[in-house]
Motif scaffolding. Structure first.
Motif: not given
Length: 134
Positions: A43-57
């Motif tokens: 789900t969180l794989g790939g560079r930038w994915t956690p940072l995109v999710l951070r923006e949604f949070l």
């Protein structure tokens, strides 16, 4: 000269929360993951994915333009790929806004909000690591 540690030696946690992922749950890339850790990584794989999710949070919902402005080093192609990935995984939903020009708003789902403790743990671990090396 060898270094000896003082205190108890950590043994593998055979009965704890990580024990329910047997070795046969690990599958080759491309197959559907069954291990809970592997599911989270998919789900969180790939560079930038956690940072995109951070923006949604932080926001709850956002347009492509808002996300692009919040993450200026992220290319349009990668942002599009990450939004598609998070949509496919059920973390965000894509909503088309009526009108002209066509607009799309992305919104965090309940499944996405449930990832907040994971991101918070990543934040805390990264903060401690950063502060220890400063």
């Amino acid at each position: 000269m060898t270094h000896q540690t003082v205190g108890h030696q950590r043994t593998p946690d055979r009965d704890g929360p990580l024990a329910d992922c047997p070795d046969d749950a690990l599958v080759p890339p491309g197959d559907e993951p069954r291990c809970p850790v592997d599911i989270t990584l998919a789900t969180l794989g790939g560079r930038w994915t956690p940072l995109v999710l951070r923006e949604f949070l932080r926001r709850g919902q956002a347009t492509y333009t808002e996300l692009s402005a919040a993450l200026p080093a992220l290319s349009d192609k990668v942002l599009s790929d990450r939004l598609a990935q998070l949509t496919r995984m059920g973390v965000i939903e894509r909503h088309r806004v009526p009108g002209w020009p066509p607009r799309v708003r992305y919104e965090l789902t309940g499944l996405g909000r449930a990832l907040e403790p994971v991101l918070r743990g990543m934040w805390e671990w990264g903060t401690a690591r950063r502060d220890a090396s400063a």
